[in-house]
Write an enzyme that holds these catalytic residues in place. Structure first.
Site, PDB file in Angstrom:
ATOM      1  N   GLY A  94       0.502   2.652  -8.890  1.00  0.00           N
ATOM      2  CA  GLY A  94       1.247   3.712  -8.233  1.00  0.00           C
ATOM      3  C   GLY A  94       2.475   4.104  -9.036  1.00  0.00           C
ATOM      4  O   GLY A  94       2.899   3.367  -9.937  1.00  0.00           O
ATOM      5  N   GLY A 142      -2.268   0.364  -7.537  1.00  0.00           N
ATOM      6  CA  GLY A 142      -2.812   1.517  -6.821  1.00  0.00           C
ATOM      7  C   GLY A 142      -4.202   1.908  -7.277  1.00  0.00           C
ATOM      8  O   GLY A 142      -4.995   2.452  -6.499  1.00  0.00           O
ATOM      9  N   GLU A 165       1.822  -7.529  -8.957  1.00  0.00           N
ATOM     10  CA  GLU A 165       2.968  -7.125  -8.130  1.00  0.00           C
ATOM     11  C   GLU A 165       4.039  -8.190  -7.936  1.00  0.00           C
ATOM     12  O   GLU A 165       5.215  -7.873  -7.737  1.00  0.00           O
ATOM     13  CB  GLU A 165       2.478  -6.633  -6.756  1.00  0.00           C
ATOM     14  CG  GLU A 165       1.817  -5.268  -6.776  1.00  0.00           C
ATOM     15  CD  GLU A 165       0.359  -5.310  -7.221  1.00  0.00           C
ATOM     16  OE1 GLU A 165      -0.248  -4.242  -7.342  1.00  0.00           O
ATOM     17  OE2 GLU A 165      -0.167  -6.420  -7.444  1.00  0.00           O
ATOM     18  N   ASP A 173      -0.777  -5.185  -2.703  1.00  0.00           N
ATOM     19  CA  ASP A 173      -1.021  -4.377  -1.499  1.00  0.00           C
ATOM     20  C   ASP A 173      -2.311  -3.579  -1.626  1.00  0.00           C
ATOM     21  O   ASP A 173      -3.299  -4.077  -2.149  1.00  0.00           O
ATOM     22  CB  ASP A 173       0.197  -3.486  -1.209  1.00  0.00           C
ATOM     23  CG  ASP A 173       0.469  -2.451  -2.293  1.00  0.00           C
ATOM     24  OD1 ASP A 173       0.056  -2.659  -3.448  1.00  0.00           O
ATOM     25  OD2 ASP A 173       1.103  -1.420  -1.989  1.00  0.00           O
TER      26      ASP A 173
END
Length: 365
Positions: A94, A142, A165, A173
Site C-alpha cells: 500500500g 497490500g 509489516e 493486515d
C-alpha cells in the site's frame, strides 16, 4: 521596436511553458493508475504504477472495487484476472507514506484507506467468479491482499512474497490474520513475525500461491481458469528453503517471548538469524501479530478484517508505525526507536486494548 520584440519573446516563452505544463498534465491523466478492460470473456485489472512498484493507493481501490462487483454480476464475464505492469512487481504494498502523513495530520485518509482496502479484500474473497491473480514479481503487503484471497494465485520464478509489516510498526493486515494461520504448521506465524521472503516455487510450495507458471507464459492471452487448473496442479513438495520441522518446533510457543527463548536455546544458524530479525522488529507489532493470528485461525475472513481494522486504527493512534516508516522508508537509517523498546515492557492489557471495538466506526460490509 526592440521593446515590442522583447515582450513578444516573453509572451512566446510563457506560451511555450504553458503548453509544456498542459502537455505534462495531459500525459499524467492519460497514464491511468489502474487499467480495466474486457479481453474476450475475461475482466482484466492491470495495476499500472510500475515506477513505484505498483503501490496501491485509495483512488486505485475506488476504481477496482466497483468494477470487480460489476464483472461478478455480468453474465458476459466468466473470469477476473489481476496483474501488475512493468515486469518487476505485481504490487509491492500500500501507499504507506500517504497513510503516514494522513495519520500524523489526523486526516480521514488514515481511516478511509484501510476501511476501503479491507472491503475490497473481502470482495475478492467472496467473488463468485474465478479470480486469478498473476503474482509475477514483488508481492507484499497490500499486493498480498489483492491476490491471496482469490481462487487462483499464479506465481512465477520472479515472484517475491513477504509480509514485512512488523519492521514498520504495523502488522500483516489485508486478511493476513485469516490466511497465514491456515498455512501448514507454524509457517504463517513465522512469515508474519519475521517478514521472511519466499521466492519463486517456494511461494507455491508454502501454499501462498495455488499454481506456478514460468514468467514468460504469464500473459492474459494464454491463462484462464480451466488451463491453470488442469495443467498446473499444486505441488505437494515442501519449500526447499524452509526447514519445516525446525520452524514448527521453534515457533510453537504460547507467546512471542517463548519463541525468542526457543530460538536462543536452539543456537543453530537458522535460529540465531531469526532471533536477530525479531530483535529488530517493533515489540508492539510482534505481540499484536501473535494475538491476531491466534484469533484469526478460528474466524471467517470478514470477521478477521473487522479485527484488523481495529488494529490498523490502534497503530494510527500509536507511535511505532510512524517511527518505523521514518526509519525504513523515509530516513532509511534502519534504526527505529521503538516505544516500548522490549517485549517485557509491553503489558497484555496494552495489547488487548488494540483489539477493542471502535463502536460506530467499526468496519462493516
Amino acid at each position: 521596436f526592440a521593446t515590442a520584440l522583447f515582450f513578444c519573446s516573453l509572451r512566446l516563452r510563457s506560451l511555450c511553458r504553458l503548453q509544456r505544463i498542459q502537455a505534462h498534465m495531459m500525459s499524467t491523466q492519460v497514464e491511468a493508475e489502474v487499467l480495466l478492460e474486457k479481453v474476450g470473456r475475461a475482466g482484466v485489472i492491470t495495476i499500472n504504477r510500475p515506477k513505484v512498484l505498483n503501490a496501491l493507493n485509495l483512488p486505485m481501490i475506488r476504481q477496482i472495487y466497483p468494477q470487480l462487483k460489476k464483472w461478478e454480476n455480468d453474465k458476459e464475464t466468466e473470469i477476473v484476472i489481476i496483474k501488475g505492469a512493468g515486469g518487476k512487481a505485481f504490487c509491492a504494498g500500500g501507499d504507506i507514506r500517504a497513510v503516514t502523513e494522513a495519520g500524523k495530520a489526523g486526516d480521514p485518509l488514515a481511516e478511509d484507506f484501510f476501511r476501503e482496502e479491507y472491503i475490497l479484500n473481502n470482495a475478492i474473497g467472496a467473488c463468485k467468479k474465478p479470480y486469478i491473480a498473476l503474482i509475477d514479481g514483488i508481492t507484499m503487503g497490500g499486493g498480498v491482499g489483492l491476490s491471496v484471497h482469490g481462487r487462483f494465485r499464479v506465481a512465477s520464478e520472479k515472484t517475491l512474497f513477504a509480509m514485512p509489516e512488523t519492521a514498520i510498526g504495523l502488522f500483516p493486515d489485508v486478511g493476513g490474520g485469516y490466511f497465514l494461520p491456515r498455512l501448514r504448521g507454524k509457517l504463517g506465524l513465522f512469515l508474519a513475525l519475521t517478514g521472511f521472503r519466499l521466492k519463486g516455487r517456494d511461494v507455491q510450495r508454502a501454499g501462498v500461491a495455488t499454481h506456478f507458471v514460468e514468467s514468460k507464459k504469464v500473459t492474459q492471452n494464454n491463462l484462464d481458469s480451466s488451463n491453470i487448473h488442469s495443467k498446473n496442479r499444486p505441488s505437494r513438495k515442501k519449500p526447499n528453503i524452509l526447514k519445516y520441522n525446525q520452524v514448527f518446533l521453534l515457533f510453537s510457543a504460547s507467546s512471542v517471548e517463548g519463541i525468542v527463548q526457543n530460538l536462543k536455546a536452539d543456537g543453530s544458524e537458522f535460529a540465531n538469524k531469526q532471533a536477530e530479525t525479531l530483535a529488530r522488529m517493533s515489540p508492539t507489532s510482534l505481540k499484536i501479530t501473535f494475538k491476531q493470528l491466534q484469533a484469526g485461525a478460528a474466524l471467517s475472513l470478514p470477521d478477521v478484517l473487522v479485527m484488523e481494522y481495529r488494529l490498523s486504527q490502534a497503530c494510527m493512534r500509536g507511535c511505532d508505525f510512524y517511527e518505523g516508516v521514518r526509519a525504513v522508508l523515509v530516513d532509511k537509517d534502519q534504526s527505529p526507536k521503538w516505544n516500548p523498546s522490549t517485549l517485557e515492557e509491553l503489558s497484555d492489557q496494552t495489547v488487548e486494548q488494540c483489539f477493542s471495538s471502535l463502536g460506530e466506526k467499526d468496519l462493516t460490509f
